[in-house]
Design a protein around this motif. Structure first.
Motif, PDB file in Angstrom:
ATOM      1  N   ALA A 102      63.887 -13.624  67.803  1.00  0.00           N
ATOM      2  CA  ALA A 102      64.248 -14.268  69.065  1.00  0.00           C
ATOM      3  C   ALA A 102      64.725 -15.705  68.883  1.00  0.00           C
ATOM      4  CB  ALA A 102      63.054 -14.242  70.018  1.00  0.00           C
ATOM      5  N   GLU A 140      67.043 -18.695  68.212  1.00  0.00           N
ATOM      6  CA  GLU A 140      68.443 -19.112  68.182  1.00  0.00           C
ATOM      7  C   GLU A 140      68.581 -20.109  67.036  1.00  0.00           C
ATOM      8  OE1 GLU A 140      71.922 -18.351  70.727  1.00  0.00           O
ATOM      9  OE2 GLU A 140      69.925 -17.503  70.691  1.00  0.00           O
ATOM     10  N   MET A 142      64.281 -15.691  75.350  1.00  0.00           N
ATOM     11  CA  MET A 142      65.484 -15.084  74.796  1.00  0.00           C
ATOM     12  C   MET A 142      65.088 -13.789  74.097  1.00  0.00           C
ATOM     13  SD  MET A 142      67.661 -18.352  73.370  1.00  0.00           S
ATOM     14  CE  MET A 142      66.283 -19.308  72.749  1.00  0.00           C
ATOM     15  N   GLU A 143      65.852 -12.769  74.327  1.00  0.00           N
ATOM     16  CA  GLU A 143      65.545 -11.483  73.727  1.00  0.00           C
ATOM     17  C   GLU A 143      65.966 -11.428  72.263  1.00  0.00           C
ATOM     18  OE1 GLU A 143      67.258  -8.476  76.202  1.00  0.00           O
ATOM     19  OE2 GLU A 143      66.324  -9.328  77.983  1.00  0.00           O
ATOM     20  N   GLN A 144      67.156 -11.907  71.987  1.00  0.00           N
ATOM     21  CA  GLN A 144      67.663 -11.908  70.614  1.00  0.00           C
ATOM     22  C   GLN A 144      68.275 -13.266  70.332  1.00  0.00           C
ATOM     23  OE1 GLN A 144      70.814  -9.136  69.783  1.00  0.00           O
ATOM     24  NE2 GLN A 144      71.019  -9.825  67.680  1.00  0.00           N
ATOM     25  N   ASP A 147      62.143 -22.049  69.582  1.00  0.00           N
ATOM     26  CA  ASP A 147      63.106 -21.179  70.245  1.00  0.00           C
ATOM     27  C   ASP A 147      64.499 -21.445  69.692  1.00  0.00           C
ATOM     28  OD1 ASP A 147      61.266 -19.999  72.170  1.00  0.00           O
ATOM     29  OD2 ASP A 147      61.267 -21.960  73.159  1.00  0.00           O
TER      30      ASP A 147
END
Length: 170
Positions: A127, A129, A1-3, A96
């Protein structure tokens, strides 16, 4: 995931934790690392062993198994200390996806160090979440959320005297 984005599931309706755990399952199924803190929850709940088997790291529990309003000052202090220890341990894990279940209640009831909770959410890795659940979400959570989903109760079996059922509500 980028952001990594911030999800907030809040309100008086059923489904906040269920939505968060569903996202955990989706992330695990896609090879993501998942860390979960369940504030103020210590009883058995069917999803916990399965999520752990799939690789999620879960921190949960409270000192004693009473509701906060039934705790004496020593029990509240012990519970608050445990919640802070769980949060610190979770923050030290690479993840993540970080789920902070009942973060709003822990905040509202002063059962977690508020600066620590805000640090975990607002200063998490870029990155990562993050999911928060809350009955009454504090303003900072509402303002920070990228996703804000209000669960509103229109009807619940509890109103008819039907107790929580294993495999459905826990």
């Amino acid at each position: 995931m980028e952001q990594g984005l911030l999800h907030l599931y809040w309100g008086d309706g059923k489904g906040k934790t269920t939505a968060a755990m569903g996202l955990a399952l989706r992330a695990l199924g896609n090879g993501k690392t998942v860390v979960i803190v369940q504030f103020l929850k210590g009883g058995k709940s069917g999803e916990v062993p399965l999520l752990e088997q799939l690789g999620a790291k879960i921190y949960r529990g409270k000192a004693g198994q009473k509701f906060v309003f039934r705790m004496n000052d020593a029990e509240k202090a012990a519970t608050r200390q445990l919640q802070n220890e769980n949060l610190r341990a979770a923050m030290a894990q690479p993840a993540d996806l970080l789920i902070l279940d009942e973060a709003g209640s822990a905040w509202e009831l002063d059962m977690v160090d508020k600066d620590l909770l805000q640090e975990a959410v607002l200063r998490r890795p870029a990155a990562q979440e993050c999911v928060l659940t809350a009955h009454a979400a504090p303003r900072w959570m509402l303002d920070a959320a990228d996703y804000s989903t209000e669960m509103k109760c229109h009807r619940h079996p509890y109103q008819k005297g039907i107790a929580a059922r294993q495999g459905i509500e826990y």
